[in-house]
Motif scaffolding. Structure first.
Motif, PDB file in Angstrom:
ATOM      1  N   PRO A  33     -48.882 101.515  16.539  1.00  0.00           N
ATOM      2  CA  PRO A  33     -48.170 102.018  15.355  1.00  0.00           C
ATOM      3  C   PRO A  33     -48.235 103.543  15.283  1.00  0.00           C
ATOM      4  N   GLU A  34     -47.164 104.139  14.744  1.00  0.00           N
ATOM      5  CA  GLU A  34     -47.104 105.584  14.557  1.00  0.00           C
ATOM      6  C   GLU A  34     -47.025 105.886  13.069  1.00  0.00           C
ATOM      7  N   LEU A  35     -47.975 106.697  12.584  1.00  0.00           N
ATOM      8  CA  LEU A  35     -48.081 106.961  11.155  1.00  0.00           C
ATOM      9  C   LEU A  35     -48.216 108.454  10.905  1.00  0.00           C
ATOM     10  N   SER A  36     -47.940 108.852   9.683  1.00  0.00           N
ATOM     11  CA  SER A  36     -48.259 110.213   9.253  1.00  0.00           C
ATOM     12  C   SER A  36     -49.736 110.238   8.865  1.00  0.00           C
TER      13      SER A  36
ATOM     14  N   ALA B 146     -54.063 103.533  16.124  1.00  0.00           N
ATOM     15  CA  ALA B 146     -52.835 104.156  15.644  1.00  0.00           C
ATOM     16  C   ALA B 146     -52.643 105.514  16.294  1.00  0.00           C
TER      17      ALA B 146
ATOM     18  N   THR C 133     -54.501 103.625   4.958  1.00  0.00           N
ATOM     19  CA  THR C 133     -54.718 102.267   5.483  1.00  0.00           C
ATOM     20  C   THR C 133     -56.174 101.959   5.782  1.00  0.00           C
TER      21      THR C 133
ATOM     22  N   VAL D 193     -51.171 109.106  15.260  1.00  0.00           N
ATOM     23  CA  VAL D 193     -50.891 109.826  14.014  1.00  0.00           C
ATOM     24  C   VAL D 193     -50.106 111.094  14.351  1.00  0.00           C
TER      25      VAL D 193
ATOM     26  N   LYS E  50     -50.400 108.437   5.490  1.00  0.00           N
ATOM     27  CA  LYS E  50     -50.300 106.973   5.555  1.00  0.00           C
ATOM     28  C   LYS E  50     -51.471 106.380   6.327  1.00  0.00           C
ATOM     29  N   TYR E  51     -51.872 107.070   7.393  1.00  0.00           N
ATOM     30  CA  TYR E  51     -52.972 106.534   8.183  1.00  0.00           C
ATOM     31  C   TYR E  51     -54.252 106.441   7.356  1.00  0.00           C
TER      32      TYR E  51
END
Length: 821
Positions: free
Chosen positions: A14-17, A65, A24, A67, A20-21
């Motif tokens: 998954p790719e997150l900002s 993840a 979670t 980021v 957002k990371y």
């Protein structure tokens, strides 16, 4: 929320900002994150391996993840470029560990490192035999130990051990080492492979008794370790009184055979002792049971004393009940074996047959599981990193056509290497690392030429062994690099060669700026201090000798020369009798003068080299040759960390008072240089307590003397001990063998091999061939033929290299066999 999110993305990365990371993350949950700039290219190989690690890590409840940082992001993890070459492991919002991405070189390394970090309580890392003995003593009567040796962290074997520790870490104490000397100290054979031992400490109640050890003989895979531990959990010996056909234990379920020792009431005690001996010998290989003949309804041949039963699977039957019956009703062997060794041999021989049959049934196209194990450590490292993509575009690739035009147009560094040779490819990584460090700095052009493709270029520049680095400057002869094959030493050589030495100083003020470091401030970090030669204008020969020495020391030391009419101003200020050297030591802020009367160039080189040697240096692999060249006995203080200040003060005081002029005082930190443990074990039978002071006379006699362990290392005690040594009143603890440390084989002149191969090729294309064709080849065909020749030469060299490696491997096996005999 995190569980729902990861379920939606499946097993992909998954790719997150950043925001957002971090939203979670949940308390107590582990997460691995790689931070990178949103619009900048990321290392594709690393991301591929990280994506492969998503599923196995999720199996252990660890999320993964990528980021993506944006420019306005203020997170500490989105900072400098060097911070973006790391992956971070969190538990909740707490950072546990950061990993440089080059340590996470494949999916095995990622899983191994992450689990190793999370299991720091369950897996103890040790480096000495003393650590292992202490661990063993602490767990006697309490718990068993799973002790493993792996060649390096991040290997498939390391991952397998960590996965086993994740499951069994609360039941057994897992202990890990990468020290081959520790493996040798417990008597292991085939030390080039990973090992796992099970230490049976829980049953040991007498603290003076050693824990019994069982070696796992299968390769270290997760499945094999699971099977091995399951057999360790099973009862050592089980008594049964039923038909062997009907008996099933955990060993059969794991694919291991059963051995029944047949007994009767009259010989029960002796038979049980025999069965226990057999059980210990076959632990991990077979289940052992004591079968009571007196209580058995089934007839057994009269003279049978051993029954052997193998697990055999039945395929193709659709009735599960019938399958089970067939599975249990396996034919058994009734044997008469009156020796424990015969029983063990029978089991091991049958296990070997099963392994061969299973191997024959498998797909022959499958890769050998040991394919990654090389017979050379450098070759193994290069093979392991083969997927790592280097930014080769940072250097200019040269060919026969472009070499002269490129090198002559600018000051250039040229790496001559062979694309098939392990050392060349390992050094190429260091060379590219230098290019990365210098990519934003205006400096020399970094180039490379592959001698496997362009042997003519390498022959012309007198390159016959690889790798070689040469520096080309307009109007001068090339300078060859002779330092360590690493990034830092090569970078120092390049940076210090930005100026031509010796530098011609033209005024007293410039000389002062030169000595203070102001003149070349950007080079201070690469040099221990500038050297200035002072000469009167008439001292022509002395100036020539100093100039020759300065040219020789290019890339190592900054040298300058001053010979103006007012040279006496500097001479009087620093109390230097002309001709003289001024050495500026930036660490102490002192300037030392050394007279140079009647001193030749080679002597000046040695004076400068010796002047920058430390008074009480820390010995490392890199600097040891420098101090061995002094041809003096070594006074070494072995320490497991930093030196105790009072010990250092005592030795430095004796140095200052000239009591240690006949010795080279130094110290060795085992934490920085672990090979020191192997050195100590060569001096002592067991690793002695530290700190420890020894004198080693390597250059005459090879005697090793140890300072008495019951005395404090003080000036008075040390001086008294050294006087006893000088008077011959102290006994040595060992004598090192008079051994020449030469390469095992002579160096190959690779280019002469190429020429020989080329000669054979041209001989095949002689007059008869031309007569048959009757036509002249076109330019295009000639070009294709050149490529074919290069390809053939490369393959020829590969074959020769392979033959050499295998010859060495066979010689090593033969040597090991002789040693065992």
């Amino acid at each position: 929320m995190m569980n729902i999110f990861y379920k939606s993305v499946g097993d992909s990365l998954p790719e997150l900002s950043p925001q957002k990371y971090f939203n979670t993350l949940q308390p107590g949950k582990a997460s691995l994150a790689y931070f990178c700039q949103a619009n900048s290219p990321s290392p594709s190989i690393f991301l591929e391996e990280l994506n492969e690690a998503v599923k196995p890590l999720q199996n252990y409840g660890i999320s993964v993840a990528k980021v993506n940082c944006v420019k306005e992001e203020t997170s500490r993890y989105c900072g400098k470029e060097k911070d973006l070459m790391k992956a971070y492991l969190f538990r909740g919002n707490v950072l546990l560990r950061e990993f440089p991405t080059d340590t996470l070189f494949d999916v095995n390394a990622i899983v191994a490192h992450v689990l190793f970090a999370l299991l720091f309580n369950e897996v103890k890392y040790i480096t000495t035999l003393e650590d292992l003995q202490n661990m063993e003593n602490a767990l006697k009567g309490k718990a068993d130990i799973a002790f493993s040796y792996v060649r390096a962290v991040g290997t498939p074997e390391h991952r397998a051990v960590m996965e086993a520790a994740f499951v069994y870490g609360t039941t057994y104490q897992f202990v890990l080492t990468t020290e081959i000397a520790l493996l040798e100290s417990i008597g292991a054979k085939d030390i080039e492979y990973a090992h796992l031992y099970f230490f049976h400490c829980k049953v040991v109640l007498d603290l003076t008794q050693l824990c019994r050890r069982t070696l796992m003989e299968q390769p270290l895979t997760t499945l094999n370790i699971h099977q091995f531990i399951k057999t360790m959990e099973a009862p050592l010996l089980t008594e049964v009184a039923e038909d062997p056909q009907q008996v099933s234990t955990v060993h059969l379920q794991l694919g291991l055979p059963l051995v029944f020792i047949v007994s009767q009431q009259a010989t029960y005690e002796a038979d049980r002792r025999t069965a226990e001996w057999v059980a210990w010998r076959l632990l991990g290989k077979a289940g052992v049971l004591l079968l009571m003949r007196d209580s058995l309804a089934v007839d057994i041949p009269q003279h049978t004393n051993v029954i052997f039963k193998r697990e055999e699977m039945v395929f193709g039957n659709q009735n599960p009940v019938k399958d089970c019956e067939l599975h249990l009703r396996v034919p058994v062997e009734f044997l008469v074996l009156h020796d424990i060794d015969l029983i063990v041999s029978h089991v091991e021989n049958n296990m070997h047959i099963e392994e061969i049959q299973e191997g024959e049934d498998e797909d022959h196209d499958m890769e050998d599981p040991d394919i990654d194990i090389q017979d050379d450590e450098v070759a193994e490292t290069v093979h392991r990193d083969r997927k790592r993509q280097l930014p080769l575009e940072l250097t200019v690739e040269l060919t026969e056509e472009t070499f002269n035009a490129t090198v002559m147009a600018s000051d250039s560094i040229v790496l001559f290497y062979a694309g098939w040779q392990a050392v060349s490819m390992a050094f190429l990584q260091s060379y590219i690392d230098v290019a990365i460090k210098l990519k934003d700095t205006p400096t020399m052009l970094l180039t490379r030429v592959n001698c496997a493709d362009w042997s003519g270029v390498c022959t012309k520049h007198n390159v016959t062994e690889f790798p070689v680095v040469k520096m080309y400057k307009e109007g001068g002869n090339p300078v060859s690099y002779a330092g360590m094959l690493g990034t830092e030493d090569l970078l120092k050589f390049i940076q210090l060669n930005r100026i031509s030495c010796p530098v011609n100083i033209t005024s007293v003020q410039e000389a002062e700026e030169y000595l203070s470091g102001e003149l070349y401030q950007d080079l201070l970090s690469y040099s221990r201090g500038p050297v200035l030669g002072l000469f009167s204008p008439t001292m022509t020969t002395a100036k020539e000798d100093f100039t020759e020495a300065g040219n020789y020391l290019r890339g190592c030391v900054i040298t300058g020369i001053y010979s103006e009419e007012d040279v006496l101003i500097l001479s009087n200020k620093y109390a230097a009798t002309l001709p003289a050297l001024l050495l500026a030591r930036h660490k102490g802020g002192k300037i030392e003068s050394i007279p140079l009367a009647n001193t030749h160039a080679e002597d000046i080189v040695q004076i400068i080299k010796n002047a920058f040697l430390e008074t009480f240096p820390e010995i490392t692999v890199e600097n040891l040759p420098t101090y061995l060249r002094l041809q003096k006995p070594l006074l070494i203080l072995f320490s497991d960390g930093s030196i105790i200040p009072q010990y250092k003060k005592a030795i430095l005081t004796l140095v200052k008072e000239k009591h240690l002029d006949s010795l080279t005082p130094c110290w060795l930190n085992l934490k920085n240089t672990p090979v020191g443990r192997g050195i100590l074990q060569a001096y002592f039978d067991t690793l002695p307590p530290l700190p420890l002071l020894v004198v080693v006379n390597l250059h005459s006699g090879g005697q090793v003397f140890a300072f008495p362990s019951d005395q404090a290392i003080s000036e008075q005690n040390l001086l008294l001990w050294l006087k006893k040594l000088e008077a011959g009143l102290e006994s040595h603890i060992t004598i090192l063998p008079a051994q020449e440390w030469k390469p095992p084989l002579p160096a190959y002149d690779f280019l002469s091999m190429m020429e020989a191969a080329a000669s054979r090729h041209s001989a095949r294309k002689g007059p008869e061939y031309m007569k048959e064709t009757g036509v002249q080849e076109s330019d295009e065909e000639q070009h294709e033929d050149k490529s074919a020749i290069r390809k053939e030469l490369t393959e020829t060299l590969r074959i020769k290299h392979w033959n050499r490696s295998n010859w060495f491997k066979e010689a090593e096996k033969s040597s090991r066999h002789d040693k065992e005999l």
